[in-house]
Write a protein that holds these residues in place. Structure first.
Motif, PDB file in Angstrom:
ATOM      1  N   LEU A  23      33.089  14.502  23.773  1.00 17.64           N
ATOM      2  CA  LEU A  23      32.669  14.701  25.158  1.00 17.64           C
ATOM      3  C   LEU A  23      32.124  13.401  25.720  1.00 17.64           C
ATOM      4  N   ASP A  24      32.239  13.256  27.029  1.00 15.19           N
ATOM      5  CA  ASP A  24      31.516  12.155  27.650  1.00 15.19           C
ATOM      6  C   ASP A  24      30.137  12.692  28.044  1.00 15.19           C
ATOM      7  N   VAL A  25      29.198  11.797  28.209  1.00 19.66           N
ATOM      8  CA  VAL A  25      27.814  12.179  28.462  1.00 19.66           C
ATOM      9  C   VAL A  25      27.694  12.968  29.761  1.00 19.66           C
ATOM     10  N   ASP A  26      28.435  12.597  30.791  1.00 16.46           N
ATOM     11  CA  ASP A  26      28.366  13.322  32.061  1.00 16.46           C
ATOM     12  C   ASP A  26      28.788  14.783  31.891  1.00 16.46           C
ATOM     13  N   THR A  27      29.865  15.011  31.170  1.00 19.41           N
ATOM     14  CA  THR A  27      30.316  16.391  30.946  1.00 19.41           C
ATOM     15  C   THR A  27      29.274  17.164  30.156  1.00 19.41           C
ATOM     16  N   TYR A  28      28.728  16.545  29.112  1.00 17.07           N
ATOM     17  CA  TYR A  28      27.680  17.192  28.327  1.00 17.07           C
ATOM     18  C   TYR A  28      26.502  17.575  29.226  1.00 17.07           C
TER      19      TYR A  28
END
Length: 130
Positions: free
Chosen positions: A104-109
């Motif tokens: 995952l990318d941090v924004d999605t998380y």
């Protein structure tokens, strides 16, 4: 519920946000129209997550929990604010790496974690995956 509480704590460490900063941000919104638009965007965002992303979100939780537990203890033993800040930065970097290694990318998380706070249906979906 304990898992979700730990999840939210990890999210705040990951983003570097504090509850106080979030409250200040909310208080700074002056126009009711902007708040309504934000609410509509939040509702739309709440449902935009694939099962694959939610599964990755769930799968990364044990690694984040381990980091959180390790650094919570180390922060309690830190001598001085400078040492505590350094530990918080290190924990945040390790959490970012764990999320990215989990696919995952941090924004999605962060978007998933934020949506969990306001969307009961999404919370139930994630709880079912845990």
């Amino acid at each position: 519920m304990k898992k979700l509480t730990a999840l939210f704590l990890a999210m705040f460490m990951l983003t570097g946000l504090s509850l106080q900063a979030m409250a200040q941000q909310q208080n700074s919104q002056q126009q009711q129209g902007a708040q309504q638009q934000q609410g509509m965007q939040q509702q739309q965002m709440d449902m935009d997550f694939s099962d694959e992303d939610l599964e990755k979100f769930v799968e990364v939780q044990p690694a984040l929990e381990e980091i959180r537990e390790d650094f919570t203890q180390r922060l309690e033993e830190a001598e001085g604010q400078e040492a505590a800040n350094k530990l918080q930065q290190e924990a945040g970097q390790l959490m970012v790496e764990a999320v990215e290694e989990g696919g995952l990318d941090v924004d999605t998380y962060n978007n998933i974690a934020m949506a969990l706070q306001s969307n009961e249906e999404l919370r139930e979906r994630v709880d079912g995956m845990m």
